[in-house]
Motif scaffolding. Structure first.
Motif, PDB file in Angstrom:
ATOM      1  N   ALA A   1      -6.366   3.586  -7.069  1.00 60.94           N
ATOM      2  CA  ALA A   1      -6.043   4.425  -5.930  1.00 60.94           C
ATOM      3  C   ALA A   1      -4.838   5.282  -6.262  1.00 60.94           C
ATOM      4  O   ALA A   1      -3.919   4.846  -6.949  1.00 60.94           O
ATOM      5  N   THR A   2      -4.864   6.503  -5.764  1.00 60.14           N
ATOM      6  CA  THR A   2      -3.693   7.356  -5.935  1.00 60.14           C
ATOM      7  C   THR A   2      -2.735   7.099  -4.788  1.00 60.14           C
ATOM      8  O   THR A   2      -3.157   6.895  -3.650  1.00 60.14           O
ATOM      9  N   ALA A   3      -1.463   7.079  -5.097  1.00 62.91           N
ATOM     10  CA  ALA A   3      -0.481   6.831  -4.047  1.00 62.91           C
ATOM     11  C   ALA A   3      -0.427   8.036  -3.119  1.00 62.91           C
ATOM     12  O   ALA A   3      -0.353   9.170  -3.577  1.00 62.91           O
ATOM     13  N   PRO A   4      -0.511   7.789  -1.801  1.00 67.20           N
ATOM     14  CA  PRO A   4      -0.384   8.898  -0.868  1.00 67.20           C
ATOM     15  C   PRO A   4       1.064   9.336  -0.787  1.00 67.20           C
ATOM     16  O   PRO A   4       1.934   8.759  -1.434  1.00 67.20           O
TER      17      PRO A   4
ATOM     18  N   LEU B   1     -15.938   3.648  -3.783  1.00 68.08           N
ATOM     19  CA  LEU B   1     -14.495   3.869  -3.871  1.00 68.08           C
ATOM     20  C   LEU B   1     -14.017   3.840  -5.313  1.00 68.08           C
ATOM     21  O   LEU B   1     -14.524   3.066  -6.117  1.00 68.08           O
ATOM     22  N   PRO B   2     -13.044   4.664  -5.642  1.00 67.07           N
ATOM     23  CA  PRO B   2     -12.447   4.583  -6.976  1.00 67.07           C
ATOM     24  C   PRO B   2     -11.629   3.307  -7.092  1.00 67.07           C
ATOM     25  O   PRO B   2     -11.067   2.823  -6.104  1.00 67.07           O
TER      26      PRO B   2
ATOM     27  N   ALA C   1      -5.617   1.337   3.762  1.00 67.55           N
ATOM     28  CA  ALA C   1      -6.286   1.123   2.477  1.00 67.55           C
ATOM     29  C   ALA C   1      -7.246   2.272   2.188  1.00 67.55           C
ATOM     30  O   ALA C   1      -7.301   2.775   1.059  1.00 67.55           O
ATOM     31  N   LEU C   2      -7.988   2.725   3.207  1.00 70.58           N
ATOM     32  CA  LEU C   2      -8.942   3.812   2.988  1.00 70.58           C
ATOM     33  C   LEU C   2      -8.218   5.118   2.699  1.00 70.58           C
ATOM     34  O   LEU C   2      -8.629   5.874   1.817  1.00 70.58           O
TER      35      LEU C   2
ATOM     36  N   ARG D   1      -5.419   5.480   1.277  1.00 68.76           N
ATOM     37  CA  ARG D   1      -4.913   5.406  -0.078  1.00 68.76           C
ATOM     38  C   ARG D   1      -6.042   5.548  -1.096  1.00 68.76           C
ATOM     39  O   ARG D   1      -5.909   6.261  -2.096  1.00 68.76           O
ATOM     40  N   ALA D   2      -7.171   4.890  -0.813  1.00 68.43           N
ATOM     41  CA  ALA D   2      -8.289   4.917  -1.748  1.00 68.43           C
ATOM     42  C   ALA D   2      -8.830   6.332  -1.911  1.00 68.43           C
ATOM     43  O   ALA D   2      -9.214   6.735  -3.002  1.00 68.43           O
ATOM     44  N   LEU D   3      -8.874   7.090  -0.808  1.00 67.09           N
ATOM     45  CA  LEU D   3      -9.436   8.439  -0.871  1.00 67.09           C
ATOM     46  C   LEU D   3      -8.386   9.444  -1.298  1.00 67.09           C
ATOM     47  O   LEU D   3      -8.689  10.624  -1.455  1.00 67.09           O
TER      48      LEU D   3
ATOM     49  N   LEU E   1       0.832  -1.208   0.000  1.00 66.92           N
ATOM     50  CA  LEU E   1       0.000   0.000   0.000  1.00 66.92           C
ATOM     51  C   LEU E   1       0.866   1.257   0.000  1.00 66.92           C
ATOM     52  O   LEU E   1       0.382   2.345   0.307  1.00 66.92           O
TER      53      LEU E   1
END
Lengths: 167, 102
Positions: free
Chosen positions: A124-127, A120-121, B48-49, B51-53, A52
């Protein structure tokens, strides 16, 4: 093998290890075996965190859980090894009650997951990385950060006080 | 990439498994191990959340960090209590925990 397939393979592998180790940990008669299975599950969790893009948390998980916590658990298992916990009573009449509680918990959980799956999309965009995490911890979340250090100190002192030999 | 919902489902499954284990184990040490798994599953859900948001404020990761801190404090205190209880009563079975004091 593309990146997509690789990440799916890693995810599936770690998911299987986590679920397998969790079940084996709970069903094991020998508590040292339980501790080893726990270490396996926690290691796979570290892998999932890395998947992740949370590299720092994956390392934390590796050091604190797979390292320190497992060692402490093994120590306590050794120190209390003369304690006999009858295995027949390990899985006993409360099991059905526990399963009922689990189902009662699962129903709203499944409901929430369904809503999330629709909302949810997919991509996912990487944080941000460790740098952004450090900035957030030391600016926006500096008060909880300091409080959590006080909690750790209190837990440390409390654990030493409780576990010391009474003289 | 694996979609975030897969991580959420895995987190939910592990949380439920560990919860059932926590309720059925008769050994204090095994119950504490189940608690560890539960908090790890929650941290996975936060990550996970987050990252998803796509949150740039890092809330998911920060919450996962606090989750790990609390869980580390909890296992330390919990195991110290198990040791203390074992020293007093010579047992780590939850069946023997039937006194409010001592």
């Amino acid at each position: 093998m593309g990146a997509e397939a690789t990440s799916w393979f890693l995810f599936t592998l770690m998911a299987v290890v986590i679920v397998g180790c969790s079940v084996a940990m709970m069903l094991s008669r020998n508590f040292v075996h339980s501790a080893v299975f726990l270490a396996g599950a926690l290691l796979s969790f570290a892998g999932l965190y890395a998947l992740l893009d949370a590299t720092f948390l994956a390392l934390l998980q590796l050091f604190i859980y797979a390292g320190a916590v497992t060692v402490v658990v093994v120590f306590v298992v050794m120190l209390t090894s003369t304690s006999v916990v009858a295995f027949d009573s390990l899985l006993q009449r409360q099991t059905w009650l526990a399963l009922a509680v689990g189902v009662a918990f699962a129903i709203p959980l499944i409901d929430a997951l369904r809503t999330l799956a629709a909302a949810l999309p997919l991509a996912a965009t990487a944080p941000g990385g460790t740098e952004e995490l450090a900035r957030a911890l030391l600016t926006t979340y500096v008060a909880p950060f300091e409080i959590s250090s006080a909690i750790l100190l209190a837990a440390l002192v409390g654990a030493i006080y409780l576990a010391r030999e009474a003289s | 990439m694996v979609p975030p919902i897969a991580f959420l489902i895995l987190g939910a499954v592990v949380f439920l498994l560990a919860m059932i284990g926590f309720l059925t184990r008769r050994s204090l040490v095994q119950a504490l191990m189940c608690l560890e798994l539960m908090t790890s599953a929650v941290a996975l859900t936060f990550l996970a959340l987050g990252r998803a948001l796509g949150d740039r404020s890092m809330t998911g990761m920060v919450f996962a960090t606090f989750c790990m801190v609390i869980s580390a404090a909890e296992i330390g205190m919990g195991l110290a209590l198990v040791l203390l209880y074992f020293r007093k009563h010579g047992s780590t079975s939850t069946d023997d925990l039937d006194l409010m004091k001592g």
